[in-house]
Design an enzyme around this catalytic site. Structure first.
Site, short mmCIF file in Angstrom:
data_model
loop_
_atom_site.label_atom_id
_atom_site.label_comp_id
_atom_site.label_asym_id
_atom_site.label_seq_id
_atom_site.Cartn_x
_atom_site.Cartn_y
_atom_site.Cartn_z
N ASN A 126 0.86 -1.18 0.02
CA ASN A 126 -0.05 0.00 -0.06
C ASN A 126 0.76 1.16 -0.15
O ASN A 126 1.40 1.85 1.02
CB ASN A 126 -1.16 -0.09 1.17
CG ASN A 126 -1.65 1.27 1.36
OD1 ASN A 126 -1.63 2.07 0.39
ND2 ASN A 126 -2.37 1.45 2.56
N TRP A 127 1.04 1.81 -1.14
CA TRP A 127 1.98 2.97 -1.18
C TRP A 127 1.57 4.19 -0.86
O TRP A 127 2.12 5.33 -0.65
CB TRP A 127 2.27 3.21 -2.93
CG TRP A 127 3.32 2.08 -3.40
CD1 TRP A 127 4.01 1.20 -2.42
CD2 TRP A 127 3.56 1.87 -4.55
NE1 TRP A 127 4.94 0.44 -3.33
CE2 TRP A 127 4.69 0.98 -4.79
CE3 TRP A 127 3.45 2.61 -5.86
CZ2 TRP A 127 5.33 0.44 -5.87
CZ3 TRP A 127 3.92 2.23 -7.07
CH2 TRP A 127 4.70 1.08 -7.01
N LYS A 128 0.12 4.39 -0.67
CA LYS A 128 -0.72 5.43 0.16
C LYS A 128 -0.07 6.62 -0.93
O LYS A 128 -0.17 6.35 -1.95
CB LYS A 128 0.00 5.77 1.54
CG LYS A 128 -0.26 4.40 2.47
CD LYS A 128 0.13 4.67 3.83
CE LYS A 128 -0.20 3.30 4.79
NZ LYS A 128 -0.13 3.59 5.85
N HIS A 169 -9.40 1.56 4.77
CA HIS A 169 -8.10 1.74 5.51
C HIS A 169 -8.38 2.57 6.65
O HIS A 169 -9.18 3.35 6.44
CB HIS A 169 -7.01 2.24 4.37
CG HIS A 169 -5.76 2.20 5.23
ND1 HIS A 169 -5.20 3.32 5.99
CD2 HIS A 169 -4.82 1.23 4.96
CE1 HIS A 169 -4.01 3.13 6.34
NE2 HIS A 169 -3.89 1.89 5.70
N GLU A 195 -6.80 5.23 7.49
CA GLU A 195 -6.49 6.63 7.35
C GLU A 195 -7.82 7.26 6.66
O GLU A 195 -8.24 8.27 6.79
CB GLU A 195 -5.31 6.55 6.30
CG GLU A 195 -4.09 6.32 7.12
CD GLU A 195 -2.96 6.01 6.50
OE1 GLU A 195 -2.86 5.92 5.17
OE2 GLU A 195 -2.10 5.26 7.02
N GLU A 200 -5.52 -4.24 10.62
CA GLU A 200 -4.37 -3.14 10.86
C GLU A 200 -4.90 -2.47 12.51
O GLU A 200 -5.37 -1.61 12.09
CB GLU A 200 -4.60 -2.44 9.73
CG GLU A 200 -3.96 -3.09 8.59
CD GLU A 200 -3.49 -2.07 7.50
OE1 GLU A 200 -2.19 -2.26 6.98
OE2 GLU A 200 -4.07 -1.10 7.08
N GLY A 218 2.58 3.01 10.84
CA GLY A 218 3.21 3.82 10.59
C GLY A 218 4.06 4.40 11.86
O GLY A 218 4.65 5.47 11.94
N SER A 246 3.42 -1.47 10.72
CA SER A 246 4.73 -1.48 10.85
C SER A 246 5.54 -3.09 10.58
O SER A 246 6.50 -3.21 10.96
CB SER A 246 5.12 -1.00 12.09
OG SER A 246 4.66 0.11 12.45
N GLY A 273 2.88 -0.93 4.36
CA GLY A 273 3.03 0.53 4.11
C GLY A 273 4.19 0.90 3.87
O GLY A 273 4.92 0.69 2.65
N GLY A 274 4.83 1.65 4.84
CA GLY A 274 6.43 2.11 4.61
C GLY A 274 7.46 1.37 3.82
O GLY A 274 8.06 1.62 2.99
P1 13P Z 1 2.98 0.62 7.69
O1 13P Z 1 3.57 -0.36 7.06
O2 13P Z 1 3.71 2.01 7.10
O3 13P Z 1 2.83 0.90 9.34
O4 13P Z 1 1.56 1.04 7.12
C1 13P Z 1 0.78 0.06 7.31
C2 13P Z 1 -0.57 0.18 6.54
O5 13P Z 1 -1.20 1.19 6.81
C3 13P Z 1 -0.90 -0.63 5.22
O6 13P Z 1 -2.13 -0.40 4.89
#
Ligand code: 13P
Length: 251
Positions: free
Chosen positions: A9-11, A95, A97, A167, A173, A212, A233-234
Protein backbone atom coordinates in the site's frame (compact mmCIF):
# COMPACT_ATOMS: atom_id res chain seq x y z
CA UNK A 1 -4.31 -24.29 2.23
CA UNK A 2 -4.62 -20.53 1.84
CA UNK A 3 -2.01 -18.80 -0.32
CA UNK A 4 -0.63 -15.80 1.60
CA UNK A 5 -1.16 -12.41 0.03
CA UNK A 6 1.44 -9.68 0.41
CA UNK A 7 0.22 -6.27 -0.71
CA UNK A 8 2.09 -2.98 -1.07
CA UNK A 9 0.00 0.00 0.00
CA UNK A 10 1.95 2.95 -1.29
CA UNK A 11 -0.55 5.46 0.11
CA UNK A 12 0.14 8.95 -1.33
CA UNK A 13 3.65 8.09 -2.49
CA UNK A 14 5.31 7.63 -5.87
CA UNK A 15 4.84 9.56 -9.08
CA UNK A 16 4.59 7.54 -12.26
CA UNK A 17 8.34 7.85 -12.76
CA UNK A 18 9.03 6.63 -9.23
CA UNK A 19 6.51 3.81 -9.61
CA UNK A 20 8.21 2.74 -12.83
CA UNK A 21 11.61 2.64 -11.13
CA UNK A 22 10.12 0.52 -8.33
CA UNK A 23 8.58 -2.05 -10.69
CA UNK A 24 11.74 -2.28 -12.76
CA UNK A 25 13.77 -3.02 -9.62
CA UNK A 26 11.22 -5.28 -7.90
CA UNK A 27 9.71 -7.34 -10.69
CA UNK A 28 12.74 -9.55 -11.39
CA UNK A 29 12.78 -10.40 -7.67
CA UNK A 30 9.03 -11.10 -7.58
CA UNK A 31 8.89 -13.26 -10.68
CA UNK A 32 8.62 -17.02 -10.28
CA UNK A 33 7.83 -16.92 -6.56
CA UNK A 34 5.63 -19.87 -5.63
CA UNK A 35 3.43 -20.01 -2.57
CA UNK A 36 2.65 -16.31 -2.29
CA UNK A 37 0.48 -13.86 -4.17
CA UNK A 38 1.78 -10.31 -4.58
CA UNK A 39 -0.23 -7.11 -5.11
CA UNK A 40 0.92 -3.53 -5.67
CA UNK A 41 -1.50 -0.71 -4.83
CA UNK A 42 -0.27 2.62 -6.26
CA UNK A 43 -2.06 5.96 -6.19
CA UNK A 44 -4.80 6.34 -8.81
CA UNK A 45 -2.48 8.37 -11.04
CA UNK A 46 0.07 5.56 -11.35
CA UNK A 47 -2.38 2.66 -11.77
CA UNK A 48 -2.26 2.55 -15.53
CA UNK A 49 1.54 2.87 -15.67
CA UNK A 50 2.09 0.14 -13.09
CA UNK A 51 -0.58 -2.04 -14.70
CA UNK A 52 1.22 -1.93 -18.03
CA UNK A 53 4.54 -2.84 -16.41
CA UNK A 54 3.00 -5.75 -14.49
CA UNK A 55 1.09 -7.12 -17.49
CA UNK A 56 2.07 -10.72 -18.16
CA UNK A 57 3.55 -11.14 -14.68
CA UNK A 58 1.90 -12.84 -11.70
CA UNK A 59 1.98 -9.62 -9.66
CA UNK A 60 -1.50 -8.13 -9.34
CA UNK A 61 -2.64 -4.53 -9.45
CA UNK A 62 -4.75 -3.00 -6.67
CA UNK A 63 -6.26 0.41 -5.94
CA UNK A 64 -6.39 2.09 -2.55
CA UNK A 65 -10.01 3.27 -2.52
CA UNK A 66 -13.19 3.47 -4.59
CA UNK A 67 -16.61 5.09 -4.55
CA UNK A 68 -19.66 2.87 -4.05
CA UNK A 69 -21.75 4.31 -6.87
CA UNK A 70 -21.25 3.22 -10.47
CA UNK A 71 -21.20 6.77 -11.82
CA UNK A 72 -22.66 10.19 -11.14
CA UNK A 73 -22.02 13.65 -9.78
CA UNK A 74 -19.27 12.72 -7.29
CA UNK A 75 -16.43 15.09 -8.06
CA UNK A 76 -13.01 13.60 -7.42
CA UNK A 77 -14.25 10.04 -6.94
CA UNK A 78 -13.43 6.85 -8.87
CA UNK A 79 -15.81 3.91 -9.36
CA UNK A 80 -15.15 0.18 -9.11
CA UNK A 81 -15.84 -0.22 -12.83
CA UNK A 82 -13.19 2.38 -13.67
CA UNK A 83 -10.66 0.45 -11.59
CA UNK A 84 -11.60 -2.87 -13.18
CA UNK A 85 -11.16 -1.31 -16.62
CA UNK A 86 -7.60 -0.31 -15.66
CA UNK A 87 -6.79 -3.91 -14.84
CA UNK A 88 -7.13 -3.82 -11.07
CA UNK A 89 -7.81 -7.15 -9.38
CA UNK A 90 -7.91 -5.82 -5.80
CA UNK A 91 -9.02 -2.68 -4.03
CA UNK A 92 -8.25 -1.64 -0.45
CA UNK A 93 -11.43 -0.68 1.39
CA UNK A 94 -11.85 0.98 4.77
CA UNK A 95 -8.20 1.73 5.50
CA UNK A 96 -7.93 3.42 8.89
CA UNK A 97 -6.56 6.58 7.28
CA UNK A 98 -9.72 6.80 5.19
CA UNK A 99 -11.89 6.05 8.20
CA UNK A 100 -10.12 8.69 10.30
CA UNK A 101 -9.46 11.44 7.74
CA UNK A 102 -12.00 10.97 4.97
CA UNK A 103 -15.25 9.88 6.59
CA UNK A 104 -15.29 6.19 5.72
CA UNK A 105 -17.87 4.96 8.22
CA UNK A 106 -18.67 1.26 8.65
CA UNK A 107 -21.75 1.85 6.50
CA UNK A 108 -19.74 3.43 3.67
CA UNK A 109 -17.24 0.61 3.90
CA UNK A 110 -20.10 -1.87 3.52
CA UNK A 111 -21.25 -0.12 0.33
CA UNK A 112 -17.72 -0.01 -1.05
CA UNK A 113 -17.19 -3.74 -0.41
CA UNK A 114 -20.47 -4.45 -2.21
CA UNK A 115 -19.48 -2.19 -5.14
CA UNK A 116 -16.10 -3.88 -5.44
CA UNK A 117 -17.61 -7.37 -5.72
CA UNK A 118 -20.26 -6.11 -8.16
CA UNK A 119 -17.48 -4.93 -10.50
CA UNK A 120 -15.47 -8.15 -10.17
CA UNK A 121 -12.84 -6.68 -7.84
CA UNK A 122 -11.63 -8.36 -4.67
CA UNK A 123 -11.81 -6.02 -1.67
CA UNK A 124 -9.00 -5.96 0.88
CA UNK A 125 -11.14 -4.99 3.85
CA UNK A 126 -9.16 -3.16 6.54
CA UNK A 127 -10.23 -3.37 10.16
CA UNK A 128 -8.49 -2.53 13.41
CA UNK A 129 -8.85 -0.93 16.80
CA UNK A 130 -7.41 2.37 18.01
CA UNK A 131 -5.08 2.55 21.01
CA UNK A 132 -7.94 3.89 23.16
CA UNK A 133 -10.17 1.01 22.12
CA UNK A 134 -7.42 -1.48 22.89
CA UNK A 135 -6.79 0.04 26.31
CA UNK A 136 -10.51 -0.07 27.04
CA UNK A 137 -10.59 -3.80 26.21
CA UNK A 138 -12.66 -3.21 23.09
CA UNK A 139 -10.37 -4.77 20.49
CA UNK A 140 -12.57 -7.79 19.81
CA UNK A 141 -15.86 -5.95 19.76
CA UNK A 142 -14.52 -3.17 17.53
CA UNK A 143 -12.95 -5.49 14.99
CA UNK A 144 -15.88 -7.92 14.96
CA UNK A 145 -18.27 -4.99 14.52
CA UNK A 146 -16.32 -3.64 11.55
CA UNK A 147 -16.27 -7.06 9.91
CA UNK A 148 -19.98 -7.66 10.61
CA UNK A 149 -21.15 -4.44 8.97
CA UNK A 150 -18.74 -4.66 6.01
CA UNK A 151 -19.83 -8.21 5.14
CA UNK A 152 -23.54 -7.73 5.91
CA UNK A 153 -24.73 -8.19 2.37
CA UNK A 154 -22.22 -10.71 1.04
CA UNK A 155 -22.90 -14.32 0.13
CA UNK A 156 -20.75 -17.12 1.54
CA UNK A 157 -19.24 -17.53 -1.91
CA UNK A 158 -18.19 -13.86 -1.99
CA UNK A 159 -16.80 -14.08 1.53
CA UNK A 160 -14.61 -16.99 0.48
CA UNK A 161 -12.88 -14.61 -1.96
CA UNK A 162 -12.63 -11.69 0.45
CA UNK A 163 -9.31 -10.51 1.86
CA UNK A 164 -9.29 -8.94 5.32
CA UNK A 165 -6.37 -6.91 6.66
CA UNK A 166 -6.15 -6.66 10.43
CA UNK A 167 -4.37 -3.36 10.97
CA UNK A 168 -4.35 -2.10 14.55
CA UNK A 169 -4.39 1.68 14.18
CA UNK A 170 -1.70 2.13 16.83
CA UNK A 171 0.69 -0.03 14.80
CA UNK A 172 0.37 1.84 11.51
CA UNK A 173 3.37 3.95 10.62
CA UNK A 174 4.60 3.96 14.22
CA UNK A 175 7.29 1.29 14.17
CA UNK A 176 5.29 -0.35 16.99
CA UNK A 177 4.14 -3.54 15.30
CA UNK A 178 1.86 -5.94 17.14
CA UNK A 179 3.52 -9.17 18.22
CA UNK A 180 3.05 -12.16 15.96
CA UNK A 181 1.10 -13.88 18.73
CA UNK A 182 -1.27 -10.97 19.20
CA UNK A 183 -1.87 -10.61 15.46
CA UNK A 184 -2.57 -14.35 15.32
CA UNK A 185 -5.01 -14.10 18.20
CA UNK A 186 -7.10 -11.26 16.75
CA UNK A 187 -7.02 -12.76 13.26
CA UNK A 188 -8.23 -16.04 14.73
CA UNK A 189 -11.14 -14.16 16.33
CA UNK A 190 -12.00 -12.54 13.00
CA UNK A 191 -12.06 -15.96 11.36
CA UNK A 192 -14.26 -17.35 14.14
CA UNK A 193 -16.67 -14.50 13.65
CA UNK A 194 -16.78 -15.17 9.88
CA UNK A 195 -17.24 -18.90 10.49
CA UNK A 196 -20.17 -18.21 12.74
CA UNK A 197 -21.86 -16.17 10.01
CA UNK A 198 -20.73 -17.88 6.81
CA UNK A 199 -19.65 -21.40 7.77
CA UNK A 200 -16.75 -23.12 6.03
CA UNK A 201 -16.27 -20.18 3.62
CA UNK A 202 -14.41 -18.52 6.50
CA UNK A 203 -11.58 -20.99 6.13
CA UNK A 204 -10.87 -19.70 2.63
CA UNK A 205 -10.67 -16.01 3.65
CA UNK A 206 -7.17 -14.64 3.62
CA UNK A 207 -6.59 -12.45 6.65
CA UNK A 208 -3.45 -10.34 6.57
CA UNK A 209 -1.67 -8.44 9.30
CA UNK A 210 -0.70 -4.81 8.69
CA UNK A 211 1.10 -2.22 10.80
CA UNK A 212 4.86 -1.56 10.76
CA UNK A 213 5.69 -4.79 8.91
CA UNK A 214 9.33 -4.78 7.74
CA UNK A 215 11.76 -7.29 6.30
CA UNK A 216 13.12 -7.71 9.85
CA UNK A 217 9.88 -8.64 11.59
CA UNK A 218 7.96 -10.27 8.71
CA UNK A 219 8.90 -13.84 9.68
CA UNK A 220 7.37 -13.35 13.12
CA UNK A 221 3.97 -12.77 11.48
CA UNK A 222 4.21 -15.26 8.66
CA UNK A 223 5.14 -18.11 11.01
CA UNK A 224 1.72 -17.74 12.69
CA UNK A 225 -0.92 -20.19 11.43
CA UNK A 226 -3.74 -17.64 11.14
CA UNK A 227 -1.73 -14.88 9.41
CA UNK A 228 -2.11 -15.08 5.64
CA UNK A 229 0.35 -12.42 4.51
CA UNK A 230 0.65 -8.69 5.11
CA UNK A 231 -0.52 -5.28 4.00
CA UNK A 232 2.69 -3.28 3.96
CA UNK A 233 2.94 0.52 4.00
CA UNK A 234 6.29 2.22 4.53
CA UNK A 235 8.44 -0.86 3.90
CA UNK A 236 6.70 -1.44 0.57
CA UNK A 237 8.19 1.73 -0.89
CA UNK A 238 11.59 0.08 -1.22
CA UNK A 239 11.62 -2.60 -3.94
CA UNK A 240 14.29 -4.72 -2.26
CA UNK A 241 12.65 -4.65 1.15
CA UNK A 242 9.24 -5.39 -0.33
CA UNK A 243 10.66 -8.31 -2.31
CA UNK A 244 12.34 -9.64 0.84
CA UNK A 245 9.01 -9.51 2.70
CA UNK A 246 7.23 -11.41 -0.09
CA UNK A 247 9.91 -14.11 -0.09
CA UNK A 248 9.47 -14.56 3.66
CA UNK A 249 5.73 -15.09 3.23
CA UNK A 250 5.95 -18.13 0.95
CA UNK A 251 4.15 -21.23 2.20
P1 13P B 1 3.02 0.86 7.71
O1 13P B 1 3.50 -0.47 7.18
O2 13P B 1 3.75 2.02 7.17
O3 13P B 1 2.89 0.81 9.20
O4 13P B 1 1.52 1.02 7.15
C1 13P B 1 0.64 -0.03 7.30
C2 13P B 1 -0.56 0.25 6.49
O5 13P B 1 -1.31 1.15 6.78
C3 13P B 1 -0.79 -0.57 5.30
O6 13P B 1 -2.06 -0.35 4.80
Amino acid sequence: MRTPLVAANWKMHKTRAEATAFVEAALPQLTGLDGVEVVVCPAFTALETVGRLLAGSAVRLGAQNLHWEREGAFTGEVSAGMLAELGCTYVIVGHSERRRLFGDTDERVRRKVRAAFDAGLVPILCVGETLEERQAGQTESRVAGQVAVATADLSADEVAHLVVAYEPVWAIGTGQAATGQEANRVIGLIRQHLRHRFGPAADAVRIQYGGSVTARNAAEFFSQPEVDGALVGGASLNPHEFAAITRTARR
